[in-house]
Design a protein around this motif. Structure first.
Motif, PDB file in Angstrom:
ATOM      1  N   MET A   2       0.833  -1.195   0.000  1.00  0.00           N
ATOM      2  CA  MET A   2       0.000   0.000   0.000  1.00  0.00           C
ATOM      3  C   MET A   2       0.872   1.251   0.000  1.00  0.00           C
ATOM      4  SD  MET A   2      -3.019  -1.119   2.575  1.00  0.00           S
ATOM      5  CE  MET A   2      -4.053   0.244   2.107  1.00  0.00           C
ATOM      6  N   THR A   3       0.419   2.233  -0.743  1.00  0.00           N
ATOM      7  CA  THR A   3       1.123   3.503  -0.809  1.00  0.00           C
ATOM      8  C   THR A   3       0.972   4.233   0.525  1.00  0.00           C
ATOM      9  OG1 THR A   3       0.642   3.621  -3.161  1.00  0.00           O
ATOM     10  CG2 THR A   3       1.303   5.669  -2.086  1.00  0.00           C
ATOM     11  N   HIS A   4       2.053   4.822   0.990  1.00  0.00           N
ATOM     12  CA  HIS A   4       2.040   5.546   2.255  1.00  0.00           C
ATOM     13  C   HIS A   4       1.066   6.718   2.164  1.00  0.00           C
ATOM     14  CE1 HIS A   4       3.410   7.954   5.634  1.00  0.00           C
ATOM     15  NE2 HIS A   4       3.927   6.827   6.113  1.00  0.00           N
ATOM     16  N   PRO A   5       0.304   6.975   3.234  1.00  0.00           N
ATOM     17  CA  PRO A   5      -0.653   8.079   3.216  1.00  0.00           C
ATOM     18  C   PRO A   5      -0.038   9.434   2.873  1.00  0.00           C
ATOM     19  CG  PRO A   5      -1.071   6.670   5.100  1.00  0.00           C
ATOM     20  CD  PRO A   5       0.210   6.183   4.456  1.00  0.00           C
ATOM     21  N   ALA A   6       1.181   9.687   3.284  1.00  0.00           N
ATOM     22  CA  ALA A   6       1.827  10.963   2.964  1.00  0.00           C
ATOM     23  C   ALA A   6       2.021  11.114   1.457  1.00  0.00           C
ATOM     24  CB  ALA A   6       3.162  11.081   3.685  1.00  0.00           C
ATOM     25  N   VAL A   7       2.339  10.021   0.788  1.00  0.00           N
ATOM     26  CA  VAL A   7       2.503  10.054  -0.672  1.00  0.00           C
ATOM     27  C   VAL A   7       1.160  10.318  -1.335  1.00  0.00           C
ATOM     28  CG1 VAL A   7       3.160   8.699  -2.699  1.00  0.00           C
ATOM     29  CG2 VAL A   7       4.536   8.566  -0.615  1.00  0.00           C
ATOM     30  N   LEU A   8       0.112   9.641  -0.855  1.00  0.00           N
ATOM     31  CA  LEU A   8      -1.221   9.863  -1.415  1.00  0.00           C
ATOM     32  C   LEU A   8      -1.670  11.308  -1.200  1.00  0.00           C
ATOM     33  CD1 LEU A   8      -3.164   6.620  -0.471  1.00  0.00           C
ATOM     34  CD2 LEU A   8      -2.388   7.336  -2.732  1.00  0.00           C
ATOM     35  N   ALA A   9      -1.418  11.846  -0.024  1.00  0.00           N
ATOM     36  CA  ALA A   9      -1.791  13.227   0.255  1.00  0.00           C
ATOM     37  C   ALA A   9      -1.074  14.183  -0.691  1.00  0.00           C
ATOM     38  CB  ALA A   9      -1.484  13.576   1.707  1.00  0.00           C
ATOM     39  N   SER A  10       0.187  13.929  -0.925  1.00  0.00           N
ATOM     40  CA  SER A  10       0.969  14.759  -1.842  1.00  0.00           C
ATOM     41  C   SER A  10       0.430  14.660  -3.271  1.00  0.00           C
ATOM     42  CB  SER A  10       2.435  14.343  -1.791  1.00  0.00           C
ATOM     43  OG  SER A  10       3.184  15.084  -2.722  1.00  0.00           O
ATOM     44  N   LEU A  11       0.097  13.447  -3.695  1.00  0.00           N
ATOM     45  CA  LEU A  11      -0.453  13.251  -5.041  1.00  0.00           C
ATOM     46  C   LEU A  11      -1.800  13.951  -5.195  1.00  0.00           C
ATOM     47  CD1 LEU A  11       0.453   9.511  -5.653  1.00  0.00           C
ATOM     48  CD2 LEU A  11       1.293  11.471  -6.966  1.00  0.00           C
ATOM     49  N   LEU A  12      -2.655  13.854  -4.180  1.00  0.00           N
ATOM     50  CA  LEU A  12      -3.946  14.535  -4.243  1.00  0.00           C
ATOM     51  C   LEU A  12      -3.769  16.046  -4.327  1.00  0.00           C
ATOM     52  CD1 LEU A  12      -6.113  12.519  -1.713  1.00  0.00           C
ATOM     53  CD2 LEU A  12      -6.404  12.647  -4.190  1.00  0.00           C
ATOM     54  N   VAL A  38      -2.281  11.757 -12.799  1.00  0.00           N
ATOM     55  CA  VAL A  38      -3.413  10.835 -12.920  1.00  0.00           C
ATOM     56  C   VAL A  38      -2.901   9.400 -12.988  1.00  0.00           C
ATOM     57  CG1 VAL A  38      -5.254  10.060 -14.478  1.00  0.00           C
ATOM     58  CG2 VAL A  38      -5.013  12.488 -13.923  1.00  0.00           C
ATOM     59  N   TYR A  39      -1.901   9.163 -13.803  1.00  0.00           N
ATOM     60  CA  TYR A  39      -1.327   7.819 -13.926  1.00  0.00           C
ATOM     61  C   TYR A  39      -0.794   7.326 -12.578  1.00  0.00           C
ATOM     62  CZ  TYR A  39       1.855   4.059 -15.137  1.00  0.00           C
ATOM     63  OH  TYR A  39       2.506   2.846 -15.182  1.00  0.00           O
ATOM     64  N   THR A  40      -0.043   8.184 -11.883  1.00  0.00           N
ATOM     65  CA  THR A  40       0.554   7.797 -10.606  1.00  0.00           C
ATOM     66  C   THR A  40      -0.517   7.531  -9.554  1.00  0.00           C
ATOM     67  OG1 THR A  40       2.502   9.112 -11.149  1.00  0.00           O
ATOM     68  CG2 THR A  40       2.245   8.453  -8.852  1.00  0.00           C
ATOM     69  N   LEU A  41      -1.562   8.345  -9.524  1.00  0.00           N
ATOM     70  CA  LEU A  41      -2.657   8.102  -8.587  1.00  0.00           C
ATOM     71  C   LEU A  41      -3.339   6.767  -8.879  1.00  0.00           C
ATOM     72  CD1 LEU A  41      -4.360  11.576  -8.084  1.00  0.00           C
ATOM     73  CD2 LEU A  41      -3.681   9.990  -6.270  1.00  0.00           C
ATOM     74  N   CYS A  42      -3.561   6.481 -10.143  1.00  0.00           N
ATOM     75  CA  CYS A  42      -4.198   5.219 -10.511  1.00  0.00           C
ATOM     76  C   CYS A  42      -3.325   4.022 -10.107  1.00  0.00           C
ATOM     77  CB  CYS A  42      -4.503   5.179 -12.008  1.00  0.00           C
ATOM     78  SG  CYS A  42      -5.876   6.259 -12.478  1.00  0.00           S
ATOM     79  N   VAL A  43      -2.056   4.085 -10.395  1.00  0.00           N
ATOM     80  CA  VAL A  43      -1.149   2.998 -10.035  1.00  0.00           C
ATOM     81  C   VAL A  43      -1.067   2.863  -8.512  1.00  0.00           C
ATOM     82  CG1 VAL A  43       1.266   2.259 -10.063  1.00  0.00           C
ATOM     83  CG2 VAL A  43       0.201   3.105 -12.153  1.00  0.00           C
ATOM     84  N   SER A  44      -0.975   3.981  -7.825  1.00  0.00           N
ATOM     85  CA  SER A  44      -0.834   3.973  -6.370  1.00  0.00           C
ATOM     86  C   SER A  44      -2.057   3.414  -5.658  1.00  0.00           C
ATOM     87  CB  SER A  44      -0.578   5.390  -5.850  1.00  0.00           C
ATOM     88  OG  SER A  44       0.631   5.879  -6.363  1.00  0.00           O
ATOM     89  N   THR A  45      -3.218   3.545  -6.285  1.00  0.00           N
ATOM     90  CA  THR A  45      -4.455   3.086  -5.655  1.00  0.00           C
ATOM     91  C   THR A  45      -4.986   1.795  -6.263  1.00  0.00           C
ATOM     92  OG1 THR A  45      -5.765   4.489  -7.128  1.00  0.00           O
ATOM     93  CG2 THR A  45      -5.165   5.414  -4.977  1.00  0.00           C
ATOM     94  N   ARG A  58      -8.673   9.120  -1.152  1.00  0.00           N
ATOM     95  CA  ARG A  58      -9.321   9.846  -0.042  1.00  0.00           C
ATOM     96  C   ARG A  58      -9.797   8.882   1.041  1.00  0.00           C
ATOM     97  NH1 ARG A  58     -11.879  13.671  -4.480  1.00  0.00           N
ATOM     98  NH2 ARG A  58     -10.251  15.264  -4.504  1.00  0.00           N
ATOM     99  N   GLU A  59     -10.289   7.727   0.624  1.00  0.00           N
ATOM    100  CA  GLU A  59     -10.708   6.718   1.597  1.00  0.00           C
ATOM    101  C   GLU A  59      -9.505   6.228   2.400  1.00  0.00           C
ATOM    102  OE1 GLU A  59     -11.978   2.262   0.964  1.00  0.00           O
ATOM    103  OE2 GLU A  59     -13.677   3.598   0.556  1.00  0.00           O
ATOM    104  N   ARG A  60      -8.410   5.971   1.724  1.00  0.00           N
ATOM    105  CA  ARG A  60      -7.184   5.519   2.395  1.00  0.00           C
ATOM    106  C   ARG A  60      -6.684   6.564   3.383  1.00  0.00           C
ATOM    107  NH1 ARG A  60      -3.855   2.995   5.047  1.00  0.00           N
ATOM    108  NH2 ARG A  60      -1.698   2.839   4.447  1.00  0.00           N
ATOM    109  N   LEU A  61      -6.729   7.815   2.988  1.00  0.00           N
ATOM    110  CA  LEU A  61      -6.286   8.877   3.889  1.00  0.00           C
ATOM    111  C   LEU A  61      -7.230   9.013   5.083  1.00  0.00           C
ATOM    112  CD1 LEU A  61      -5.113  11.586   1.369  1.00  0.00           C
ATOM    113  CD2 LEU A  61      -3.700  10.164   2.857  1.00  0.00           C
ATOM    114  N   GLY A  62      -8.496   8.747   4.867  1.00  0.00           N
ATOM    115  CA  GLY A  62      -9.464   8.823   5.948  1.00  0.00           C
ATOM    116  C   GLY A  62      -9.286   7.745   6.998  1.00  0.00           C
ATOM    117  N   THR A  63      -8.700   6.617   6.605  1.00  0.00           N
ATOM    118  CA  THR A  63      -8.492   5.521   7.552  1.00  0.00           C
ATOM    119  C   THR A  63      -7.047   5.433   8.030  1.00  0.00           C
ATOM    120  OG1 THR A  63      -8.105   3.933   5.768  1.00  0.00           O
ATOM    121  CG2 THR A  63     -10.368   4.141   6.577  1.00  0.00           C
ATOM    122  N   ALA A  64      -6.178   6.267   7.494  1.00  0.00           N
ATOM    123  CA  ALA A  64      -4.758   6.194   7.862  1.00  0.00           C
ATOM    124  C   ALA A  64      -4.549   6.487   9.337  1.00  0.00           C
ATOM    125  CB  ALA A  64      -3.939   7.161   7.009  1.00  0.00           C
TER     126      ALA A  64
END
Length: 84
Positions: A2-12, A38-45, A58-64
């Motif tokens: 799973m992608t780290h929440p900090a990375v997802l937050a940065s991508l968002l 967009v590509y990186t977000l899709c791959v990351s999720t 957003r769901e992943r960040l909400g449960t992080a």
């Protein structure tokens, strides 16, 4: 994996910034950067389109925070961040 929440937050954050720039005008570099994000977000999720990727991120960040609290409780750290 799973992608780290900090990375997802940065991508968002980057996606939202690129979206605003794109709305101002579809310039070549901005378009390419948007496609990259967009590509990186899709791959990351593990999704295939941006709408699903945004929901998943957003769901992943909400449960992080919950996972961090469970990890802290599991290794004996206090959840409040203070030592007992």
């Amino acid at each position: 994996m799973m992608t780290h929440p900090a990375v997802l937050a940065s991508l968002l954050e980057e996606y939202e910034m690129e979206w605003e720039l794109r709305a101002a005008g579809p310039h070549g570099p901005v378009r390419q950067q948007m496609e990259d994000v967009v590509y990186t977000l899709c791959v990351s999720t593990g999704t295939r389109d941006i709408d699903a990727a945004l929901v998943a991120a957003r769901e992943r960040l909400g449960t992080a925070w919950l996972e961090d609290a469970e990890a802290a409780a599991g290794d004996g750290r206090a959840l409040s961040g203070t030592a007992e």
